[in-house]
Design a protein around this motif. Structure first.
Motif, mmCIF file in Angstrom:
data_model
loop_
_atom_site.group_PDB
_atom_site.id
_atom_site.type_symbol
_atom_site.label_atom_id
_atom_site.label_comp_id
_atom_site.label_asym_id
_atom_site.label_seq_id
_atom_site.Cartn_x
_atom_site.Cartn_y
_atom_site.Cartn_z
ATOM 1 N N VAL A 185 0.859 -1.183 0.000
ATOM 2 C CA VAL A 185 0.000 0.000 0.000
ATOM 3 C C VAL A 185 0.891 1.226 0.000
ATOM 4 O O VAL A 185 1.841 1.321 0.781
ATOM 5 N N ALA A 186 0.596 2.171 -0.890
ATOM 6 C CA ALA A 186 1.397 3.389 -0.962
ATOM 7 C C ALA A 186 1.269 4.183 0.331
ATOM 8 O O ALA A 186 0.203 4.209 0.965
ATOM 9 N N ARG A 187 2.353 4.822 0.712
ATOM 10 C CA ARG A 187 2.341 5.637 1.925
ATOM 11 C C ARG A 187 2.203 7.099 1.533
ATOM 12 O O ARG A 187 2.943 7.608 0.686
ATOM 13 N N HIS A 188 1.246 7.773 2.171
ATOM 14 C CA HIS A 188 1.019 9.196 1.943
ATOM 15 C C HIS A 188 0.907 9.891 3.296
ATOM 16 O O HIS A 188 -0.057 9.662 4.032
ATOM 17 N N ASP A 189 1.876 10.697 3.599
ATOM 18 C CA ASP A 189 1.874 11.404 4.875
ATOM 19 C C ASP A 189 0.965 12.625 4.818
ATOM 20 O O ASP A 189 0.687 13.174 3.751
ATOM 21 N N TYR B 132 -4.999 11.455 -2.808
ATOM 22 C CA TYR B 132 -6.016 11.813 -3.801
ATOM 23 C C TYR B 132 -5.369 12.071 -5.159
ATOM 24 O O TYR B 132 -5.895 11.656 -6.199
ATOM 25 N N GLU B 133 -4.223 12.729 -5.151
ATOM 26 C CA GLU B 133 -3.518 12.974 -6.406
ATOM 27 C C GLU B 133 -3.126 11.655 -7.066
ATOM 28 O O GLU B 133 -3.146 11.535 -8.299
ATOM 29 N N ALA B 134 -2.797 10.652 -6.256
ATOM 30 C CA ALA B 134 -2.462 9.340 -6.812
ATOM 31 C C ALA B 134 -3.656 8.725 -7.532
ATOM 32 O O ALA B 134 -3.496 8.064 -8.569
ATOM 33 N N ALA C 118 -3.626 8.161 -16.271
ATOM 34 C CA ALA C 118 -2.762 7.198 -16.945
ATOM 35 C C ALA C 118 -3.600 6.165 -17.695
ATOM 36 O O ALA C 118 -3.232 5.718 -18.795
ATOM 37 N N GLU C 119 -4.723 5.771 -17.106
ATOM 38 C CA GLU C 119 -5.620 4.826 -17.763
ATOM 39 C C GLU C 119 -6.205 5.422 -19.039
ATOM 40 O O GLU C 119 -6.359 4.737 -20.055
ATOM 41 N N THR D 153 -6.284 0.962 -7.447
ATOM 42 C CA THR D 153 -6.353 2.420 -7.357
ATOM 43 C C THR D 153 -6.395 2.883 -5.910
ATOM 44 O O THR D 153 -5.711 3.846 -5.526
ATOM 45 N N LEU D 154 -7.183 2.200 -5.087
ATOM 46 C CA LEU D 154 -7.285 2.596 -3.684
ATOM 47 C C LEU D 154 -5.990 2.324 -2.925
ATOM 48 O O LEU D 154 -5.594 3.126 -2.074
ATOM 49 N N ARG D 155 -5.320 1.229 -3.226
ATOM 50 C CA ARG D 155 -4.035 0.976 -2.567
ATOM 51 C C ARG D 155 -3.004 2.030 -2.954
ATOM 52 O O ARG D 155 -2.178 2.447 -2.137
ATOM 53 N N ALA D 156 -3.049 2.485 -4.207
ATOM 54 C CA ALA D 156 -2.150 3.559 -4.631
ATOM 55 C C ALA D 156 -2.435 4.846 -3.875
ATOM 56 O O ALA D 156 -1.544 5.687 -3.698
ATOM 57 N N ALA D 157 -3.681 5.006 -3.414
ATOM 58 C CA ALA D 157 -4.070 6.194 -2.650
ATOM 59 C C ALA D 157 -3.765 6.072 -1.168
ATOM 60 O O ALA D 157 -3.963 7.020 -0.411
ATOM 61 N N GLY D 158 -3.308 4.887 -0.739
ATOM 62 C CA GLY D 158 -2.977 4.688 0.666
ATOM 63 C C GLY D 158 -4.037 3.982 1.468
ATOM 64 O O GLY D 158 -3.941 3.915 2.695
ATOM 65 N N VAL D 159 -5.050 3.426 0.809
ATOM 66 C CA VAL D 159 -6.114 2.717 1.517
ATOM 67 C C VAL D 159 -5.715 1.249 1.681
ATOM 68 O O VAL D 159 -5.344 0.586 0.713
ATOM 69 N N ARG D 160 -5.778 0.760 2.906
ATOM 70 C CA ARG D 160 -5.415 -0.635 3.175
ATOM 71 C C ARG D 160 -6.449 -1.581 2.562
ATOM 72 O O ARG D 160 -7.642 -1.489 2.848
#
Length: 219
Positions: free
Chosen positions: A27-31, A140-142, A149-150, A188-195
């Protein structure tokens, strides 16, 4: 046994989806604080995103206005974004009307489309079938980056689509029974930081994964 085999395979696929919902995934990390609210809209077979139509989002998706999506309309408050198999999704106004060939193509592999539709102004909590997710600004930007990109250079596939005010645009990645619309949503949600778990092929498995992992952004 021959008659029962397709039903057995479907049952195994559905069960595998629940197992996949629990598989740990990157999962992407977004501080930073969660400052953007987006909505997840459930349908019988998949989820759509609802994104707030800010002036910046209107500019980024302004191309859709030429295809009848009123992203710049004064009454528009949300942009609905969906992704799915080209043959199935573009003909799914009523599931009974979907050609059998489109269903088969989606199972073995098909091109994809992105569906865009402008919705009115309302609070997400006013929608009984909406699940609210709170994202950081970079999370959100992710989401937006993945959608863009899609789309690549946007290419219209069908307008109007399922409603008089939506449109389908060509996607750049493929659809199959292993990478369904709900898998794309999980990515998409994992890229946004959602587990979320690593594989969520059905709306039930995606919903279960959101519940199991606590619907939280990665710390």
């Amino acid at each position: 046994m021959a008659l029962a085999t397709p039903f057995l395979l479907i049952a195994l696929w559905l069960l595998a989806g629940f197992a996949g919902a629990l598989i740990p995934a990157q999962v992407a990390r977004h501080d930073g604080p969660a400052v953007v609210e987006i909505g997840l809209i459930a349908t019988p077979i998949h989820y759509d995103l609802l994104l707030p139509l800010t002036p910046a989002l209107r500019r980024r998706f302004g191309f859709a206005a030429a295809s009848g999506v009123a992203v710049d309309g004064p009454e528009a408050g949300w942009l609905l974004v969906g992704w799915g198999a080209q043959g199935f999704y573009t003909s799914a106004g009523r599931y009974a009307d979907v050609p059998a060939g489109a269903v088969a193509q989606g199972i073995i592999g098909d091109g994809s489309v992105v569906r865009l539709e402008a919705w009115g102004q309302f609070a997400l909590t006013d929608l009984p079938d909406a699940q609210v997710l709170r994202l950081t600004a970079s999370g959100y930007e992710a989401v937006l980056t993945r959608i863009e990109a899609e789309l690549g250079t946007p290419r219209l596939v069908k307008a109007p689509g399922l409603t008089p005010q939506d449109a389908f645009f060509a996607g750049s990645t493929g659809f199959s029974i292993l990478r369904t619309c709900n898998v794309w949503m999980g990515e998409t949600l994992r890229a946004a930081g959602v587990r979320l778990g690593g594989w969520t092929p059905t709306p039930q498995s995606l919903r279960f994964s959101l519940w199991a992992w606590g619907e939280r952004a990665a710390p």
